[in-house]
Write a protein that holds these residues in place. Structure first.
Motif, mmCIF file in Angstrom:
data_model
loop_
_atom_site.group_PDB
_atom_site.id
_atom_site.type_symbol
_atom_site.label_atom_id
_atom_site.label_comp_id
_atom_site.label_asym_id
_atom_site.label_seq_id
_atom_site.Cartn_x
_atom_site.Cartn_y
_atom_site.Cartn_z
ATOM 1 N N LEU A 19 8.096 -27.353 -46.996
ATOM 2 C CA LEU A 19 7.145 -26.245 -46.888
ATOM 3 C C LEU A 19 7.178 -25.819 -45.285
ATOM 4 O O LEU A 19 6.630 -24.552 -45.011
ATOM 5 N N TRP A 20 7.392 -26.715 -44.508
ATOM 6 C CA TRP A 20 7.138 -26.598 -43.003
ATOM 7 C C TRP A 20 8.181 -26.330 -42.244
ATOM 8 O O TRP A 20 8.415 -26.713 -40.913
ATOM 9 N N GLY A 21 9.451 -26.104 -42.859
ATOM 10 C CA GLY A 21 10.820 -26.046 -42.470
ATOM 11 C C GLY A 21 11.540 -27.449 -42.324
ATOM 12 O O GLY A 21 10.784 -28.410 -41.962
ATOM 13 N N GLU A 22 12.633 -27.174 -41.553
ATOM 14 C CA GLU A 22 13.623 -28.401 -41.660
ATOM 15 C C GLU A 22 13.037 -29.398 -40.435
ATOM 16 O O GLU A 22 13.356 -30.714 -40.943
ATOM 17 N N ALA A 23 12.762 -28.974 -39.237
ATOM 18 C CA ALA A 23 12.364 -29.946 -38.403
ATOM 19 C C ALA A 23 11.445 -30.766 -38.933
ATOM 20 O O ALA A 23 11.225 -31.907 -38.113
ATOM 21 N N ALA A 24 10.366 -30.276 -39.727
ATOM 22 C CA ALA A 24 9.206 -31.033 -40.148
ATOM 23 C C ALA A 24 9.528 -32.028 -41.286
ATOM 24 O O ALA A 24 8.559 -32.754 -41.464
ATOM 25 N N VAL A 25 10.663 -31.848 -41.849
ATOM 26 C CA VAL A 25 10.749 -32.594 -43.215
ATOM 27 C C VAL A 25 10.558 -34.239 -43.187
ATOM 28 O O VAL A 25 9.975 -34.767 -44.099
ATOM 29 N N GLU A 26 11.059 -34.830 -42.083
ATOM 30 C CA GLU A 26 11.131 -36.236 -42.059
ATOM 31 C C GLU A 26 9.645 -36.679 -42.021
ATOM 32 O O GLU A 26 9.046 -37.532 -42.589
ATOM 33 N N GLU A 27 8.761 -36.065 -41.097
ATOM 34 C CA GLU A 27 7.250 -36.387 -41.053
ATOM 35 C C GLU A 27 6.612 -36.131 -42.195
ATOM 36 O O GLU A 27 5.945 -36.707 -42.816
ATOM 37 N N SER A 28 6.728 -34.730 -42.909
ATOM 38 C CA SER A 28 6.031 -34.329 -44.135
ATOM 39 C C SER A 28 6.223 -35.076 -45.242
ATOM 40 O O SER A 28 5.503 -35.083 -46.057
ATOM 41 N N SER A 29 7.503 -35.675 -45.166
ATOM 42 C CA SER A 29 8.107 -36.384 -46.505
ATOM 43 C C SER A 29 7.171 -37.591 -46.538
ATOM 44 O O SER A 29 7.053 -38.090 -47.802
ATOM 45 N N LYS A 30 6.515 -38.111 -45.622
ATOM 46 C CA LYS A 30 5.770 -39.452 -45.574
ATOM 47 C C LYS A 30 4.230 -39.376 -45.061
ATOM 48 O O LYS A 30 3.623 -40.067 -44.825
ATOM 49 N N ARG A 31 3.852 -37.982 -45.298
ATOM 50 C CA ARG A 31 2.394 -37.606 -44.956
ATOM 51 C C ARG A 31 1.738 -36.706 -45.894
ATOM 52 O O ARG A 31 0.706 -36.099 -45.609
ATOM 53 N N LEU A 32 2.165 -36.623 -46.973
ATOM 54 C CA LEU A 32 1.494 -35.792 -48.078
ATOM 55 C C LEU A 32 0.641 -36.756 -49.049
ATOM 56 O O LEU A 32 -0.072 -36.032 -50.141
ATOM 57 N N GLY A 33 0.532 -37.830 -48.778
ATOM 58 C CA GLY A 33 -0.494 -38.952 -49.772
ATOM 59 C C GLY A 33 -1.765 -38.406 -49.950
ATOM 60 O O GLY A 33 -2.338 -38.945 -51.056
ATOM 61 N N TRP A 34 -2.092 -37.564 -49.030
ATOM 62 C CA TRP A 34 -3.538 -37.284 -48.888
ATOM 63 C C TRP A 34 -4.025 -36.347 -50.295
ATOM 64 O O TRP A 34 -5.122 -36.390 -50.830
ATOM 65 N N THR A 35 -2.916 -35.803 -50.695
ATOM 66 C CA THR A 35 -3.360 -34.837 -52.056
ATOM 67 C C THR A 35 -3.603 -35.587 -53.340
ATOM 68 O O THR A 35 -4.157 -35.228 -54.216
ATOM 69 N N GLU A 36 -3.018 -36.919 -53.159
ATOM 70 C CA GLU A 36 -3.220 -37.989 -54.373
ATOM 71 C C GLU A 36 -4.385 -38.830 -54.094
ATOM 72 O O GLU A 36 -4.550 -39.860 -54.773
ATOM 73 N N ALA A 37 -5.308 -38.736 -52.872
ATOM 74 C CA ALA A 37 -6.103 -39.717 -52.480
ATOM 75 C C ALA A 37 -7.261 -40.112 -53.535
ATOM 76 O O ALA A 37 -7.608 -41.317 -53.499
ATOM 77 N N VAL A 38 -7.613 -39.136 -54.184
ATOM 78 C CA VAL A 38 -8.685 -39.204 -55.281
ATOM 79 C C VAL A 38 -8.256 -40.430 -56.176
ATOM 80 O O VAL A 38 -9.256 -41.450 -56.563
ATOM 81 N N ALA A 39 -7.139 -40.328 -56.649
ATOM 82 C CA ALA A 39 -6.605 -41.142 -57.757
ATOM 83 C C ALA A 39 -6.343 -42.592 -57.021
ATOM 84 O O ALA A 39 -6.843 -43.566 -57.810
ATOM 85 N N THR A 40 -5.676 -42.533 -55.947
ATOM 86 C CA THR A 40 -5.439 -43.969 -55.388
ATOM 87 C C THR A 40 -6.613 -44.396 -54.595
ATOM 88 O O THR A 40 -6.536 -45.801 -54.858
ATOM 89 N N SER A 41 -7.597 -43.665 -54.456
ATOM 90 C CA SER A 41 -8.696 -44.542 -53.958
ATOM 91 C C SER A 41 -9.824 -45.037 -54.976
ATOM 92 O O SER A 41 -10.528 -45.928 -54.929
ATOM 93 N N ARG A 42 -9.616 -44.704 -56.357
ATOM 94 C CA ARG A 42 -10.387 -44.885 -57.317
ATOM 95 C C ARG A 42 -10.641 -46.683 -57.412
ATOM 96 O O ARG A 42 -12.134 -46.980 -57.659
ATOM 97 N N PRO A 43 -9.799 -47.337 -57.411
ATOM 98 C CA PRO A 43 -9.883 -48.782 -57.528
ATOM 99 C C PRO A 43 -10.693 -49.600 -56.278
ATOM 100 O O PRO A 43 -11.136 -50.605 -56.478
ATOM 101 N N LEU A 44 -10.832 -48.613 -55.214
ATOM 102 C CA LEU A 44 -11.460 -49.427 -54.165
ATOM 103 C C LEU A 44 -12.856 -49.339 -54.503
ATOM 104 O O LEU A 44 -13.841 -50.051 -53.730
ATOM 105 N N VAL A 45 -13.276 -48.340 -55.036
ATOM 106 C CA VAL A 45 -14.891 -48.230 -55.041
ATOM 107 C C VAL A 45 -15.619 -49.335 -55.911
ATOM 108 O O VAL A 45 -16.596 -50.033 -55.007
ATOM 109 N N ALA A 46 -15.097 -50.185 -56.786
ATOM 110 C CA ALA A 46 -15.670 -51.411 -57.241
ATOM 111 C C ALA A 46 -15.518 -52.403 -56.007
ATOM 112 O O ALA A 46 -16.418 -53.504 -56.223
ATOM 113 N N GLU A 47 -14.556 -52.645 -55.304
ATOM 114 C CA GLU A 47 -14.093 -53.628 -54.354
ATOM 115 C C GLU A 47 -15.138 -53.521 -53.429
ATOM 116 O O GLU A 47 -15.704 -54.472 -52.684
ATOM 117 N N ILE A 48 -15.440 -52.307 -52.906
ATOM 118 C CA ILE A 48 -16.097 -51.914 -51.622
ATOM 119 C C ILE A 48 -17.677 -52.241 -52.073
ATOM 120 O O ILE A 48 -18.517 -52.828 -51.516
#
Length: 537
Positions: A38-67
């Motif tokens: 989405l941000w052009g060819e020059a950004a692909v390498e970085e953006s391909s490993k920096r979009l996990g925040w869109t899934e943060a709600v689901a991936t963070s749920r198990p942390l609540v009980a631990e915290i």
């Protein structure tokens, strides 16, 4: 959808013109689907490993009980004071989460020896330290951990019972912390620091301090369905277009809290906006504004005002919409996600990669070089009123007094420029320095930012070097009344913060930015500073 956004003027025109194209290009579903193109060819390498925040709600749920379990365990042992050692994204999100929740968290995002000492001397016997660093190599956080380890040990407290680490899996800190026997929470490595509010970096210190992090995730989750869909009422698309789609671009973003229940949101958004967009000579400069800010009564043409309000008052803002402002409401969890989507959209509209920060490291490298070489301080051009005056030649050439030096700096603010005030001091001892922002803004009739050093190096510091070359920089430092050793390091906290200030000033000067550095050497120097900044004094 409980996030509501109203727009007026150029912002409304941008929304009406740009959002249909974003919908047609399937940008919202692309972000949610982790599309790195989405941000052009020059950004692909970085953006391909920096979009996990869109899934943060689901991936963070198990942390609540631990915290929650860890919080209860600590409190059962009489530990009810949480200190956070972190910088940038590691500290700004927990700060807004806990302040909004009304729970206490000591945020130690400074290397000023006085500020570190204040934290160490505050209820140490009841304290736990959260050490938060994505890379695991942040010098500020490493120094804070070292001094707390010693303080706990000297007090007869096992540091392994009081230090909790949040870091990326496999980082240097991850390995060393586990070897030392500390409790470690790993965050998602596919999330950049400024997008990490809903990951372990935001949740661990906030939850340990007592914030309801399950509710925060619920709030964010309620907005996800609206952010993922390619349609005209998507709040992420609307805000992104309003911020970065105006023609001509309004590249200063003033954020003001006007009745919202959220405390300190603009300080968190400041890093998200500046570090994500300020590069390649482009960017949006975030400006944190109070209700009394001169910029709100004398609005620069290139300043887009965003007003955060409660939903009940949203419809009663016709005068702000007539003035071309963006007015929005929502819960904290909702707004965090909406702004993250919006800034990803803004990066696409600006034609930059919103997920890298190519100029942040330069000031760190310069500071490390000064700590290694330890050169003698550059003599001041002159001293007046207990203030040592240094600066770039374009500011101090022919100048012999303090007020003239200030005026020479401010005279270089052009019609599209801004002033950045950078205070490398103990903000607990010198909170009045924030008042300098309004004083200077009233004088120059241009946007003025204020940042506490070194924390802003991890946020607006990227924009200062990588964004448009239109800023002038007023750096304020101070001699520390008392220094503090850093265990097993050849430098002190006092030397570290001075090296960070000097390193940043050097890099700014190397980029051709005008810099005036004022070093306060006495209590009376503060009065002299305010006199010099206020021509009507």
């Amino acid at each position: 959808m409980s996030v509501r956004i109203l727009t007026g003027g150029a912002a409304r025109e941008a929304v009406e013109r740009v959002v249909p194209q974003l919908v047609a290009d399937k940008v919202a579903s692309g972000i949610t689907g982790l599309d790195p193109d989405l941000w052009g060819e020059a950004a692909v390498e970085e953006s391909s490993k920096r979009l996990g925040w869109t899934e943060a709600v689901a991936t963070s749920r198990p942390l609540v009980a631990e915290i929650t379990a860890l919080r209860e365990d600590l409190r059962a042992k009489g530990v009810d004071h949480i200190v956070l050692g972190g910088m940038g994204g590691s500290s700004l999100a927990p700060e807004v989460i806990t302040r909004t929740a009304g729970v206490a968290l000591t945020v130690l995002d400074s290397t000023d020896p006085g500020q570190v000492l204040s934290a160490l001397q505050d209820r140490l016997e009841r304290s736990a330290l959260v050490v938060s660093s994505k890379s695991g190599s942040t010098v500020e956080t490493d120094s804070q951990r070292r001094v707390y380890e010693k303080a706990f040990a000297d007090a007869g407290i096992d540091p392994r019972e009081r230090i909790i680490v949040v870091t990326d899996p496999g980082s240097p800190l991850d390995s060393s912390a586990r070897e030392a026997g500390y409790r470690v929470f790993n965050a998602d490595p596919n999330v950049g620091g400024r997008f990490s509010a809903l990951t372990a970096f935001g949740l661990v210190p906030s939850g340990l301090a007592g914030a309801d992090i399950a509710e925060l995730l619920d709030e964010a989750e309620s907005e996800l369905v609206y952010l993922a869909v390619d349609q005209d009422d998507n709040p992420g698309l609307i805000l992104g277009a309003a911020l970065a789609g105006a023609s001509p671009l309004k590249d200063k973003t003033g954020i003001v809290a006007d009745g919202t229940h959220i405390v300190g949101f603009a300080d968190w958004a400041e890093q998200l906006v500046a570090e994500s967009t300020g590069k390649e000579g482009k960017g949006l400069l975030p400006v944190v504004l109070g209700l009394d800010a001169p910029e709100l009564s004398d609005v620069p043409e290139d300043l887009q005002v965003v007003r955060l309000v409660d939903e009940a008052t949203l419809s009663r803002n016709s005068e702000h919409l007539a003035a071309g402002e963006i007015v929005m409401s929502g819960t904290l969890g909702e707004l965090i996600l909406v702004w993250e989507y919006a800034i990803a959209v803004a990066g696409r509209l600006l034609g930059i990669n919103p997920f890298d920060q190519p100029d942040v490291e330069s000031a760190k490298i310069a500071a490390r070089g000064l700590l290694d070489a330890r050169p003698e301080p550059t003599p001041p051009a002159f001293t007046e009123g207990g203030i040592e005056v240094r600066g770039t030649d374009d500011v101090l050439s022919g100048v012999t007094d303090l007020r003239a030096a200030v005026q020479a700096l401010l005279a270089q603010v052009g019609p599209t420029g801004y002033v950045a005030i950078q205070a490398y001091v103990n903000r607990l001892a010198l909170p009045r320095l924030e008042e300098t922002r309004n004083i200077v803004a009233a004088e120059v009739h241009r946007p003025v930012t204020f940042g506490w050093g070194p924390r802003f190096l991890h946020s607006t510091g990227q924009y200062h070097k990588g964004g448009p070359a239109v800023g002038v920089f007023l750096q304020i430092t101070a001699d520390a009344p008392e220094d503090l050793e850093i265990p097993d390091r050849p430098f002190t906290f006092g030397q570290l913060i001075q090296a960070q200030a000097t390193g940043d000033a050097t890099v700014l000067a190397d980029h051709g930015r005008p810099v005036l550095r004022l070093n306060l050497t006495s209590d009376a120097a503060t009065t002299a500073l305010f006199d010099a900044l206020n021509p009507r004094a």
